[in-house]
Design a protein around this motif. Structure first.
Motif: not given
Length: 186
Positions: A112-119, A146-153
């Motif tokens: 799953a993906t999400g905007g932040g850790d709360r999900h 989450s979005g921060r877990d992706f670095i340059d794709g």
């Protein structure tokens, strides 16, 4: 019956999608590890017939083929963007069209993906119980990014570690899954 295919299914409804890209990368890695082909679908691949369908028979032929491919896969990589703490509604609608026996014993990797850790618990509180209902063999390690877990794709080393663990678990499930027709017929 093995069809030598690992199928990814993403609950995203837009393209491009980070969820679909993540599901594609996990699906490809699993297929490579177990020596099988792979294909990935998302909600868009089911087309406009999905919204009004009350059963698989109510889908357009192309959408029925997608469902058949999912059901006949050797294993699945399932992913959904997190929307208000859960998977998307159209994703759930697709799953609702399946017969409860369709996924029995099928190895599944949850993402799953999400905007932040709360999900982050969406995989444990929403997806895992859903596929437990179908009596699927869900890999113990699920992956939330989450979005921060992706670095340059690419995914971060922490997420990559979880992906590798889930792939290892799923490959064991795939290897243990087939019960030969001869044994089943005895």
């Amino acid at each position: 019956m093995s069809n030598n295919l690992i199928v990814g299914f993403s609950g995203n409804i837009t393209r491009p999608s980070s969820t679909r890209a993540f599901v594609e990368s996990v699906t490809e890695a699993l297929a490579r590890k177990v020596g099988r082909q792979h294909v990935v679908f998302d909600i868009e691949d089911l087309g406009s017939s999905l919204a009004a369908a009350r059963s698989v028979a109510g889908l357009a032929p192309e959408a029925r083929n997608v469902i058949r491919t999912i059901v006949e896969a050797d294993a699945l990589v399932i992913g959904s963007p997190t929307y208000k703490g859960s998977y998307t509604g159209l994703f759930k609608h697709v799953i609702d069209l399946l017969d409860p026996a369709d996924l029995r014993g099928k190895p599944i990797v949850l993402t799953a993906t999400g905007g932040g850790d709360r999900h982050s618990l969406v995989v444990e509180h929403q997806l895992r119980p859903l596929f437990a209902f179908f009596e699927a063999f869900v890999a113990p390690t699920a992956i939330y990014a989450s979005g921060r877990d992706f670095i340059d794709g690419t995914v971060s080393p922490v997420i990559l570690g979880r992906v590798n663990q889930a792939i290892t678990e799923a490959s064991l499930l795939i290897g243990a899954q087939p019960i030969s027709a001869a044994v089943a017929a005895e």
